[in-house]
Scaffold this motif. Structure first.
Motif, PDB file in Angstrom:
ATOM      1  N   LEU A   1      10.779   5.477  -7.494  1.00 55.55           N
ATOM      2  CA  LEU A   1      10.085   6.434  -6.636  1.00 55.55           C
ATOM      3  C   LEU A   1       8.625   6.428  -7.053  1.00 55.55           C
ATOM      4  CD1 LEU A   1       9.970   8.681  -4.524  1.00 55.55           C
ATOM      5  CD2 LEU A   1      10.602  10.300  -6.339  1.00 55.55           C
ATOM      6  N   VAL A   2       7.757   6.013  -6.164  1.00 50.17           N
ATOM      7  CA  VAL A   2       6.336   5.819  -6.456  1.00 50.17           C
ATOM      8  C   VAL A   2       5.544   7.001  -5.910  1.00 50.17           C
ATOM      9  CG1 VAL A   2       4.326   4.374  -5.972  1.00 50.17           C
ATOM     10  CG2 VAL A   2       6.546   3.320  -6.483  1.00 50.17           C
ATOM     11  N   VAL A   3       4.737   7.595  -6.771  1.00 47.82           N
ATOM     12  CA  VAL A   3       3.814   8.656  -6.370  1.00 47.82           C
ATOM     13  C   VAL A   3       2.409   8.077  -6.421  1.00 47.82           C
ATOM     14  CG1 VAL A   3       2.972  10.981  -6.818  1.00 47.82           C
ATOM     15  CG2 VAL A   3       5.363  10.410  -7.321  1.00 47.82           C
ATOM     16  N   HIS A   4       1.777   7.986  -5.273  1.00 55.96           N
ATOM     17  CA  HIS A   4       0.453   7.389  -5.156  1.00 55.96           C
ATOM     18  C   HIS A   4      -0.595   8.492  -5.067  1.00 55.96           C
ATOM     19  CE1 HIS A   4      -2.682   5.242  -2.481  1.00 55.96           C
ATOM     20  NE2 HIS A   4      -2.921   4.941  -3.738  1.00 55.96           N
ATOM     21  N   ASP A   5      -1.540   8.495  -5.999  1.00 54.04           N
ATOM     22  CA  ASP A   5      -2.597   9.511  -6.050  1.00 54.04           C
ATOM     23  C   ASP A   5      -3.935   8.809  -5.830  1.00 54.04           C
ATOM     24  OD1 ASP A   5      -4.277  11.610  -6.526  1.00 54.04           O
ATOM     25  OD2 ASP A   5      -3.696  11.923  -8.609  1.00 54.04           O
ATOM     26  N   HIS A   6      -4.589   9.152  -4.705  1.00 57.11           N
ATOM     27  CA  HIS A   6      -5.840   8.472  -4.364  1.00 57.11           C
ATOM     28  C   HIS A   6      -6.752   9.432  -3.627  1.00 57.11           C
ATOM     29  CE1 HIS A   6      -8.583   5.231  -3.525  1.00 57.11           C
ATOM     30  NE2 HIS A   6      -8.390   5.293  -2.216  1.00 57.11           N
ATOM     31  N   HIS A   7      -7.974   9.582  -4.147  1.00 56.11           N
ATOM     32  CA  HIS A   7      -8.997  10.412  -3.517  1.00 56.11           C
ATOM     33  C   HIS A   7      -8.469  11.818  -3.208  1.00 56.11           C
ATOM     34  CE1 HIS A   7     -11.535   6.711  -2.153  1.00 56.11           C
ATOM     35  NE2 HIS A   7     -11.533   6.887  -3.463  1.00 56.11           N
ATOM     36  N   ALA A   8      -7.842  12.421  -4.236  1.00 50.38           N
ATOM     37  CA  ALA A   8      -7.442  13.832  -4.217  1.00 50.38           C
ATOM     38  C   ALA A   8      -6.262  14.122  -3.297  1.00 50.38           C
ATOM     39  CB  ALA A   8      -8.624  14.725  -3.845  1.00 50.38           C
ATOM     40  N   ARG A   9      -5.495  13.095  -2.939  1.00 47.81           N
ATOM     41  CA  ARG A   9      -4.315  13.291  -2.106  1.00 47.81           C
ATOM     42  C   ARG A   9      -3.173  12.413  -2.610  1.00 47.81           C
ATOM     43  NH1 ARG A   9      -8.849  14.017   0.613  1.00 47.81           N
ATOM     44  NH2 ARG A   9      -8.982  15.847   1.982  1.00 47.81           N
ATOM     45  N   GLY A  10      -1.949  12.821  -2.278  1.00 46.06           N
ATOM     46  CA  GLY A  10      -0.798  12.101  -2.776  1.00 46.06           C
ATOM     47  C   GLY A  10       0.163  11.714  -1.671  1.00 46.06           C
ATOM     48  N   GLU A  11       0.917  10.657  -1.909  1.00 41.02           N
ATOM     49  CA  GLU A  11       1.945  10.213  -0.973  1.00 41.02           C
ATOM     50  C   GLU A  11       3.051   9.521  -1.757  1.00 41.02           C
ATOM     51  OE1 GLU A  11      -0.135   7.700   1.749  1.00 41.02           O
ATOM     52  OE2 GLU A  11      -0.606   6.159   0.263  1.00 41.02           O
ATOM     53  N   LEU A  12       4.197   9.347  -1.120  1.00 43.10           N
ATOM     54  CA  LEU A  12       5.381   8.821  -1.782  1.00 43.10           C
ATOM     55  C   LEU A  12       5.819   7.491  -1.163  1.00 43.10           C
ATOM     56  CD1 LEU A  12       7.534  12.079  -2.080  1.00 43.10           C
ATOM     57  CD2 LEU A  12       6.053  11.057  -3.819  1.00 43.10           C
ATOM     58  N   TYR A  13       6.348   6.618  -2.042  1.00 44.14           N
ATOM     59  CA  TYR A  13       6.894   5.329  -1.613  1.00 44.14           C
ATOM     60  C   TYR A  13       8.181   5.048  -2.389  1.00 44.14           C
ATOM     61  CZ  TYR A  13       2.282   4.215   0.396  1.00 44.14           C
ATOM     62  OH  TYR A  13       1.120   4.216   1.137  1.00 44.14           O
ATOM     63  N   ARG A  14       8.969   4.134  -1.844  1.00 41.76           N
ATOM     64  CA  ARG A  14      10.123   3.596  -2.554  1.00 41.76           C
ATOM     65  C   ARG A  14       9.870   2.127  -2.827  1.00 41.76           C
ATOM     66  NH1 ARG A  14      15.069   0.940  -1.574  1.00 41.76           N
ATOM     67  NH2 ARG A  14      16.802   1.705  -2.872  1.00 41.76           N
ATOM     68  N   TRP A  15      10.106   1.703  -4.081  1.00 39.77           N
ATOM     69  CA  TRP A  15       9.933   0.312  -4.479  1.00 39.77           C
ATOM     70  C   TRP A  15      11.286  -0.223  -4.946  1.00 39.77           C
ATOM     71  CZ3 TRP A  15       6.097  -3.341  -4.366  1.00 39.77           C
ATOM     72  CH2 TRP A  15       6.238  -4.464  -5.177  1.00 39.77           C
ATOM     73  N   PRO A  16      11.984  -1.000  -4.119  1.00 34.58           N
ATOM     74  CA  PRO A  16      13.299  -1.510  -4.526  1.00 34.58           C
ATOM     75  C   PRO A  16      13.182  -2.454  -5.718  1.00 34.58           C
ATOM     76  CG  PRO A  16      12.945  -1.762  -2.159  1.00 34.58           C
ATOM     77  CD  PRO A  16      11.621  -1.426  -2.760  1.00 34.58           C
ATOM     78  N   LEU A  17      14.185  -2.406  -6.601  1.00 30.73           N
ATOM     79  CA  LEU A  17      14.260  -3.301  -7.754  1.00 30.73           C
ATOM     80  C   LEU A  17      15.412  -4.275  -7.563  1.00 30.73           C
ATOM     81  CD1 LEU A  17      13.828  -0.765 -10.696  1.00 30.73           C
ATOM     82  CD2 LEU A  17      12.084  -2.312  -9.778  1.00 30.73           C
ATOM     83  N   ALA A  18      15.218  -5.484  -8.064  1.00 31.21           N
ATOM     84  CA  ALA A  18      16.323  -6.440  -8.065  1.00 31.21           C
ATOM     85  C   ALA A  18      17.378  -5.983  -9.059  1.00 31.21           C
ATOM     86  CB  ALA A  18      15.800  -7.830  -8.438  1.00 31.21           C
TER      87      ALA A  18
ATOM     88  N   PRO B   1      -4.549   1.351  -3.780  1.00 35.76           N
ATOM     89  CA  PRO B   1      -5.726   1.797  -4.523  1.00 35.76           C
ATOM     90  C   PRO B   1      -5.408   3.081  -5.286  1.00 35.76           C
ATOM     91  CG  PRO B   1      -5.931   2.436  -2.235  1.00 35.76           C
ATOM     92  CD  PRO B   1      -4.674   1.607  -2.330  1.00 35.76           C
ATOM     93  N   GLY B   2      -6.189   3.372  -6.320  1.00 29.89           N
ATOM     94  CA  GLY B   2      -5.983   4.607  -7.063  1.00 29.89           C
ATOM     95  C   GLY B   2      -4.838   4.497  -8.052  1.00 29.89           C
ATOM     96  N   ASP B   3      -4.358   5.651  -8.521  1.00 28.72           N
ATOM     97  CA  ASP B   3      -3.308   5.704  -9.531  1.00 28.72           C
ATOM     98  C   ASP B   3      -1.928   5.641  -8.894  1.00 28.72           C
ATOM     99  OD1 ASP B   3      -5.086   5.879 -11.616  1.00 28.72           O
ATOM    100  OD2 ASP B   3      -5.020   8.061 -11.749  1.00 28.72           O
ATOM    101  N   VAL B   4      -1.033   4.916  -9.551  1.00 27.60           N
ATOM    102  CA  VAL B   4       0.356   4.797  -9.111  1.00 27.60           C
ATOM    103  C   VAL B   4       1.253   5.229 -10.265  1.00 27.60           C
ATOM    104  CG1 VAL B   4       2.181   3.219  -8.399  1.00 27.60           C
ATOM    105  CG2 VAL B   4      -0.123   2.954  -7.460  1.00 27.60           C
ATOM    106  N   HIS B   5       1.988   6.308 -10.073  1.00 30.82           N
ATOM    107  CA  HIS B   5       2.994   6.750 -11.030  1.00 30.82           C
ATOM    108  C   HIS B   5       4.378   6.490 -10.446  1.00 30.82           C
ATOM    109  CE1 HIS B   5      -0.645   8.933 -12.262  1.00 30.82           C
ATOM    110  NE2 HIS B   5      -0.105   8.973 -13.462  1.00 30.82           N
ATOM    111  N   ALA B   6       5.399   6.493 -11.310  1.00 32.77           N
ATOM    112  CA  ALA B   6       6.725   6.136 -10.812  1.00 32.77           C
ATOM    113  C   ALA B   6       7.814   6.796 -11.636  1.00 32.77           C
ATOM    114  CB  ALA B   6       6.908   4.610 -10.824  1.00 32.77           C
TER     115      ALA B   6
END
Length: 605
Positions: free
Chosen positions: A260-277, A245-250
């Motif tokens: 490298l995914v930066v997830h911004d949702h309800h005034a807080r942020g978290e990080l994810y990794r999205w592997p590519l083929a 949910p919310g905005d996803v920047h990369a």
């Protein structure tokens, strides 16, 4: 020294950028010398060096891909109008980076591995121009338009240049164009074509892999920011369906293996990794390169992330803070990556979230309260932008109000980012008035169910928040006890004629035309129209070199207050749109809080 001053004066460091091909060479911003300036950091040698030293500070800079040089933007006393300078990474004399280019407002910069520089500029006379300057050669103009545009990125091989432009006239929703080194169009990506609702696109960067010309693009086709891959040489694009949910920047990992995914949702942020083929291959599910996945959560604390990057070894560094805890540069490998010498800023109180039903839907509200039982004198600290939002992050100014016994309420009104495209776009054509409706709804909650004393309410903000403060004091005079406005828009028509070109374009988008074309809308949304209705004492601070909220329009408003004998104070300082000098920030906060305390009634009066 009180804690609120310690928070301002505590040494801080920003997120360290590093050179693409020399990752041991980094650049960061710090206030360790009392003014925010650029510092180089040689990680291998363990040495740091202050690279710039100007009375009003320097924060706009970057490194060449090989790490041999630092580029920094040289303006005059915060007016944002200047030229790029260059100096060796190890130190030495500054030189004009691109001789032959006259001073201008910056519209982006991209540096190539072969020494090429792509420089975006804006001036009142020319509009937007983009110049390509080969190493040792003369700059050549490759783009020009009256509307706002900017340099997005330069491909790894230096052949392709990505531009964001608003030639369609809507500066809130850019289209993309990729051109070659001669300025010839290679491809267009425009979500406004065919007369459809403008959605907006953003350049997030070319692939770091040699031979790969895919561009990572941000789009809002689903109502929030999300990534897609677009190859301008083939026209093929692929949306990346990350289910958050919310905005996803990369951003790219350095080897192109993941995002490298930066997830911004309800005034807080978290990080994810999205592997590519692999490029040209398929992923484990049989999808093409880019489909990738699954999503991998990276370990970061609860709060907000304001900068992040993947290192060549696959670890991720990030700048994190929360409302209660000061910022730090951490790593997924563990520990603190970069610290400033000296004491750490004292912590503040955590915030709590609430949602208030408003005229346009639920409004996200962030609340901090001092110890004890309310109701409290309360500051409505209104964020600027308007394309921004308040978050769970460390900020010295609201913490200072809390230390002085105030509750602080921050409102992510319609017009704020982070809550979807429709929420952000809602303010168009009823500029300022839409936001004030949301702020009034939150005020009603605050005095009936929340922490606020209805007789001791301060409306405050800087930049767009300062504009909403002055507009609110006139449009809603019965709601507010005191007003505190920093670098505000006060006389919108005069501001339009004096401000920098990019903001003129934004204002035409917001209002649907110029002041001459849409006079009723501009008049209704200008604080000076309502100045004779203002009842609250007003404190205004203004930078005399401000190109965004220029000084002349503030003086017009102040003259109207003075003619009425209305209680007010004005503080003018020799800088631009805010100050990068720590002592100046402390002084302004002291003046603002002191003004409020003098003019608020005692409890029960």
């Amino acid at each position: 020294m009180p804690d609120w001053e310690k928070r301002y004066r505590a040494p801080r460091v920003g997120f360290p950028e590093w050179a693409e091909d020399a990752p041991d060479r980094s650049l960061f911003v710090s206030n360790v010398g009392g003014t925010f300036e650029l510092y180089t950091w040689d990680r291998a040698a363990g040495t740091r060096r202050q690279a710039t030293d100007r009375p009003n500070g320097t924060v706009d800079g970057t490194l060449t891909p090989d790490g041999s040089h630092l580029w920094w933007f040289d303006d005059t006393d915060g007016d944002e109008f200047g030229v790029w300078r260059r100096q060796p990474f190890e130190g030495g004399a500054d030189e004009t980076a691109v001789p032959g280019l006259a001073p201008a407002w910056s519209a982006g910069l991209a540096l190539g591995r072969d020494g090429t520089a792509v420089v975006g500029r804006m001036t009142e006379e020319e509009g937007t121009t983009v110049h390509l300057a080969p190493a040792g050669g003369e700059p050549v103009e490759i783009y020009r338009h009256r509307e706002s545009a900017g340099v997005g990125d330069l491909s790894r091989d230096g052949r392709l240049i990505a531009l964001e432009h608003t030639e369609h006239g809507d500066t809130m929703h850019a289209a993309l164009r990729v051109v070659d080194r001669e300025g010839r169009t290679v491809a267009e990506l425009d979500d406004t074509r065919g007369g459809t609702e403008p959605l907006g696109l953003s350049v997030w960067g070319f692939s770091p892999v040699p031979g790969d010309h895919r561009l990572l693009v941000g789009h809002q086709r689903g109502g929030h920011w999300a990534p897609m891959l677009w190859d301008p040489t083939t026209g093929r694009s692929e949306e990346i369906g990350i289910d958050l949910p919310g905005d996803v920047h990369a951003d790219w990992y350095p080897d192109g293996s993941a995002l490298l995914v930066v997830h911004d949702h309800h005034a807080r942020g978290e990080l994810y990794r999205w592997p590519l083929a692999p490029l040209g291959g398929t992923d484990a599910h049989g999808g093409t390169a880019g489909a990738g996945g699954p999503l991998e959560r990276l370990d970061t604390p609860a709060g907000s992330v304001f900068g992040a990057g993947a290192r060549p070894d696959g670890t991720v560094e990030y700048l994190w803070s929360s409302a209660a805890e000061p910022p730090r540069v951490g790593s997924t490998a563990g520990g603190i990556v970069l610290e400033a010498p000296g004491p750490t800023a004292p912590p503040s109180v955590p915030l709590r979230d609430t949602w208030v039903e408003g005229p346009g839907g639920p409004i996200h509200v962030l609340v901090q309260t001092p110890p004890g039982e309310g109701p409290f004198p309360t500051v409505f600290d209104i964020h600027g932008g308007p394309a921004a939002h308040d978050s769970d992050s460390f900020a010295a100014q609201p913490a200072a109000w809390v230390d002085h016994g105030f509750a602080v309420i921050r409102v992510n009104y319609r017009g704020s980012t982070g809550y979807g495209r429709e929420w952000t776009d809602a303010l168009k054509h009823r500029v300022g008035l839409i936001e004030l409706e949301d702020i009034a709804a939150v005020r009603e909650w605050a005095v009936t169910e929340g922490p606020a004393d209805p007789e001791r309410l301060v409306l405050s903000g800087g930049s767009w928040g300062g504009y909403l403060t002055l507009l609110g004091l006139g449009v809603q005079p019965e709601l507010w006890t005191v007003g505190v406005a920093a670098v505000p828009v006060a006389d919108y028509v005069t501001a339009y004629h004096d401000e920098m070109e990019a903001l003129k374009a934004l204002d035409r988008t917001l209002f649907g035309g110029t002041p001459e074309e849409m006079p009723d809308q501009w008049r209704a949304s200008s604080p000076i129209t309502h100045v004779d209705r203002v009842k609250a004492p007003v404190f205004i601070s203004a930078g005399v070199n401000d190109p965004r909220c220029p000084i002349r329009q503030i003086e017009n408003y102040v003259e109207r207050l003075a003619a009425r004998g209305a209680p007010h104070e004005v503080y003018r300082y020799d800088s631009g749109h805010g100050s990068l000098v720590v002592e100046e920030r402390v002084k302004q906060t002291r003046l603002e809080i002191g003004f409020a305390l003098r003019h608020l009634p005692a409890p029960g009066d």
